[in-house]
Design an enzyme around this catalytic site. Structure first.
Site, PDB file in Angstrom:
ATOM      1  N   CYS A  50      -0.320   8.059   2.078  1.00  0.00           N
ATOM      2  CA  CYS A  50      -0.334   8.418   3.509  1.00  0.00           C
ATOM      3  C   CYS A  50      -1.280   7.539   4.308  1.00  0.00           C
ATOM      4  O   CYS A  50      -1.439   7.738   5.512  1.00  0.00           O
ATOM      5  CB  CYS A  50      -0.715   9.892   3.680  1.00  0.00           C
ATOM      6  N   PHE A  51      -1.958   6.592   3.656  1.00  0.00           N
ATOM      7  CA  PHE A  51      -2.792   5.597   4.332  1.00  0.00           C
ATOM      8  C   PHE A  51      -3.908   6.242   5.164  1.00  0.00           C
ATOM      9  O   PHE A  51      -4.227   5.774   6.259  1.00  0.00           O
ATOM     10  CB  PHE A  51      -1.935   4.669   5.213  1.00  0.00           C
ATOM     11  N   CYS A  52      -4.472   7.317   4.628  1.00  0.00           N
ATOM     12  CA  CYS A  52      -5.543   8.047   5.332  1.00  0.00           C
ATOM     13  C   CYS A  52      -5.079   8.499   6.716  1.00  0.00           C
ATOM     14  O   CYS A  52      -5.862   8.537   7.664  1.00  0.00           O
ATOM     15  CB  CYS A  52      -6.805   7.197   5.450  1.00  0.00           C
ATOM     16  N   ASN A  53      -3.806   8.821   6.840  1.00  0.00           N
ATOM     17  CA  ASN A  53      -3.236   9.229   8.131  1.00  0.00           C
ATOM     18  C   ASN A  53      -2.266  10.380   7.877  1.00  0.00           C
ATOM     19  O   ASN A  53      -1.050  10.226   7.968  1.00  0.00           O
ATOM     20  CB  ASN A  53      -2.521   8.043   8.782  1.00  0.00           C
ATOM     21  N   ARG A 100       0.857  -1.178   0.000  1.00  0.00           N
ATOM     22  CA  ARG A 100       0.000   0.000   0.000  1.00  0.00           C
ATOM     23  C   ARG A 100       0.895   1.230   0.000  1.00  0.00           C
ATOM     24  O   ARG A 100       1.973   1.211   0.601  1.00  0.00           O
ATOM     25  CB  ARG A 100      -0.935   0.016   1.211  1.00  0.00           C
TER      26      ARG A 100
END
EC number: 2.8.1.9
Length: 732
Positions: free
Chosen positions: A266-269, A263
């Site tokens: 920003c990984f939803c972060n 993945r």
């Protein structure tokens, strides 16, 4: 939570991990009254989904007791523990860690059911919750004409509005049972996944280029010392030997060629992303202005990363998986791979569940498993499909390309005074159209133009039984489908080895066709089905239900991306089923440079070459020119071919399809990898072109042998044809 509280005029304050670690060291005597007013809610994740850092569960009791304060001030604290990432690979005892609210995701534990989670509410905190609306099944009584509403007493009944996902909830029991049966429990999963992550982290950390520079930069708050402080997640960026970051989208594409799923972004972060990558608030806003949004593939802006690469391990991961990932990094960054041996490990040291928890038929973690897709891992010498033909008659199916390998100046060029390495003479050497998107090329020497590009280029596409467009990334055998267009008989003849040729009319017949909507490159287009006969033919060839559809002649798909100095030129451009632009041009000199880089020598010192024509076919361009210098086309802003004028829209960003040999369907990762190295971390090759001011009142043609006149971006300098050559026929 910030958006929810803002709607109620409640202040929310971001708290950094450093603030909490500092608060841990405060004197207990400074603790506040745990039963005072006002009420506060502290929200934090048990595990960061960006870096895998595990924050102390002891914070729950410390904050609730008033011994730790996320922010200064009096009041009573409640704690929301986001356990979604944590409980996927670790046990959580809520009798010890008594958080008030615990959201979790069953999807992250089992992988199924998707979209189903839960909010665990401590019964002592439940009376504090207030609903702002009510839905079906949550009211004990209410009136329609009076503001009268009594909620149900049970917390679950009060908050579960409408019909819940009963069948998905039933599946959870099977999920927990299977997890226990396969692994022996969550404690085993925790140790298993952490050991794999620790092994991989240690190996990644030691990888160095010959000059001593690290191969990766890992973003972590721990040294992977124990599962109490670190989850089975590694976030990193790949570096080149000069310390420059290689964009995550390029790493993702390379990983997919090795059957590895990572993945990226920003990984939803965003908070953790900013903290680890050093991205300021102002930079985030500037990135947005530059066109970067969450989830896209804009991985570098001004050389700085906008995100990272993340790998995660679950209960089904094995030591073999970890080693396959490490081999991928070594093979793509440190060739030859034998120069960097993998760390030794045994199933007892890394990646194995305890023996007593193994299922009777469990496969040892170190045993090689069969690749999920036979064509994915095929070597250049291997056949791509079982029982596939051993040869493809490329001569009979596709006319040979011109073998132009000239890079030196000719005597006539020197006599004409063309400077060495300058623009010189650019000639169209080949013309290709691709009547069926993702299928084989149809080479021509002279071809009419339409308002969407070369007539009938990418007018058809193969779809599966759900109407989803197929490409070579999912179905490499598409390149073996050979379309031929006969303009006189108004038919397209389709051939493939082992199949009888079949003809499809170029236009809709007299009776009205049923129009259906399909999606191509995020655009909805009106299409019609070309009939059961060709559908059966394609279904037989691919061994699964397929249909051939064609873009409706009365449907106009407008170009969405408008670049270049002459914006008005592209405002009315219409597209067929192409990805981005009406034409794609490549320079033969650029192909020759790539060929030189791909050349290798075997153990006998014999040089192995990728044929130029093989490489040209991989890039699936419409117009091939014989430029005098590699990648000189990237300085062009416009081109003219006779009286035809084209605007350069931008570079073509390449994907993994260039790894597919268009004659056989075999994959070779080296093409993408070499191009990525040569193009300095951005895999661009070729130019997108659009018509400018095309007049179709009389037929227009493109022809092989026509001279190409470029206009440079910076100097905007025309190179005119000699008067003796201006009469050359390129338009009729």
């Amino acid at each position: 939570m910030r958006e929810v509280t803002a709607a109620m005029n409640i202040t929310s304050i971001p708290v950094r991990p450093e603030d909490m670690w500092l608060a841990e060291k405060q004197d207990a005597a400074a603790a506040s009254d745990p039963n005072g007013q006002p009420l506060h809610l502290f929200c934090y994740p048990a595990q960061s989904n960006f870096s895998g850092t595990r924050y102390p569960l002891s914070w729950i009791e410390e904050v609730k007791a008033g011994r730790m304060r996320p922010v200064s001030g009096p009041g009573k604290w409640f704690v929301l523990l986001d356990a979604a990432a944590y409980v996927g690979t670790s046990p959580l005892d809520l009798s010890v860690h008594r958080a008030d609210f615990v959201p979790l995701s069953f999807y992250k534990i089992f992988g199924f059911p998707t979209g189903l989670g839960a909010l665990l509410v401590n019964s002592r905190s439940a009376p504090l919750l207030r609903k702002t609306y009510f839905g079906g099944g949550t009211a004990a009584a209410y009136l329609a004409e009076e503001d009268f509403y009594i909620p149900r007493e049970s917390v679950a009944e009060r908050f579960e509005d409408g019909t819940i996902s009963f069948l998905d909830v039933i599946a959870l029991k099977h999920g927990f049972d299977a997890l226990e049966r396969l692994t022996g429990g969550m404690e085993n999963i925790r140790q298993h996944t952490f050991t794999l992550a620790q092994y991989t982290y240690a190996a990644l950390s030691t990888l160095r280029y010959p000059n001593g520079a690290p191969v990766v930069q890992i973003y972590s708050d721990s040294e992977f010392s124990s599962p109490e402080v670190q989850g089975p997640v590694i976030s990193f960026n790949v570096l080149d030997d000069n310390g420059n970051i290689i964009g995550y989208s390029q790493v993702d594409k390379m990983a997919s060629l090795h059957n590895i799923h990572v993945r990226t972004g920003c990984f939803c972060n965003t908070g953790a992303c900013q903290r680890h990558l050093g991205i300021s608030d102002e930079m985030i806003k500037k990135h947005l202005q530059a066109g970067h949004v969450c989830g896209d593939d804009v991985d570098l802006i001004d050389g700085q990363p906008t995100g990272s690469v993340r790998i995660s391990f679950g209960y089904m991961s094995t030591l073999e998986d970890a080693q396959a990932f490490l081999r991928f990094i070594i093979a793509t960054r440190l060739r030859p791979s034998h120069g960097q041996p993998l760390p030794l490990a045994t199933p007892g040291e890394a990646g194995a569940l305890p023996a007593e928890s193994e299922a009777p038929n469990a496969v040892p973690a170190t045993r090689a498993r069969r690749s999920p897709s036979p064509q994915e891992d095929a070597s250049p010498d291997a056949r791509v499909w079982d029982n596939s033909p051993t040869t493809v008659d490329a001569v009979s199916l596709r006319p040979p390309l011109l073998e132009t390998t000239r890079t030196q100046q000719t005597p006539s060029e020197k006599a004409a005074g063309i400077p060495d390495g300058g623009l010189g003479s650019h000639i169209v050497t080949n013309l290709f159209l691709y009547p069926i998107k993702s299928c084989a090329a149809f080479e021509v020497t002279r071809w009419p133009l339409g308002n969407q590009g070369l007539l009938y280029d990418r007018s058809w596409v193969v779809v599966n039984h759900n109407g989803i467009c197929l490409s070579q990334k999912q179905e490499p055998r598409l390149c073996l489908i050979q379309p031929f267009i006969d303009l006189q008989q108004r038919i397209m003849v389709i051939k493939a080895q082992g199949m009888e040729p079949i003809a499809v009319p170029l236009e809709e017949n007299s009776k009205p066709a049923q129009i259906c909507q399909s999606k191509v490159c995020a655009d909805r287009v009106n299409t019609y089905d070309c009939g059961e006969k060709i559908s059966s033919w394609l279904s037989k060839f691919f061994g699964r239900p397929c249909h051939l559809i064609k873009q409706s002649s009365d449907f106009q798909r407008n170009a969405r991306k408008k670049r270049g100095k002459d914006q008005s030129a592209c405002t009315t451009a219409t597209l067929s089923l192409v990805n981005e632009a009406q034409y794609l041009l490549i320079n033969r000199s650029s192909v020759l440079e790539l060929q030189r880089q791909l050349s290798t020598s075997d153990e006998n010192g014999k040089e192995e070459l990728f044929p130029v024509n093989n490489l040209i076919s991989r890039f699936r361009a419409n117009i091939i020119t014989n430029g005098t210098r590699a990648f000189e086309e990237e300085k062009w802003d416009e081109i003219s071919v006779g009286s035809l004028h084209f605007q350069v829209v931008g570079p073509c960003h390449r994907c993994q399809m260039i790894c597919i040999d268009q004659q056989t369907g075999q994959r070779n990762q080296n093409v993408f990898q070499k191009l990525s190295e040569r193009r300095e971390r951005k895999v661009n090759f070729g130019l997108y072109l659009m018509h400018t001011s095309l007049d179709l009142s009389s037929p227009c043609y493109l022809s092989v042998g026509s001279q190409v006149l470029p206009v440079l971006k910076e100097n905007i300098e025309h190179y005119d044809l000699p008067a003796s050559e201006k009469h050359q026929e390129v338009i009729s």
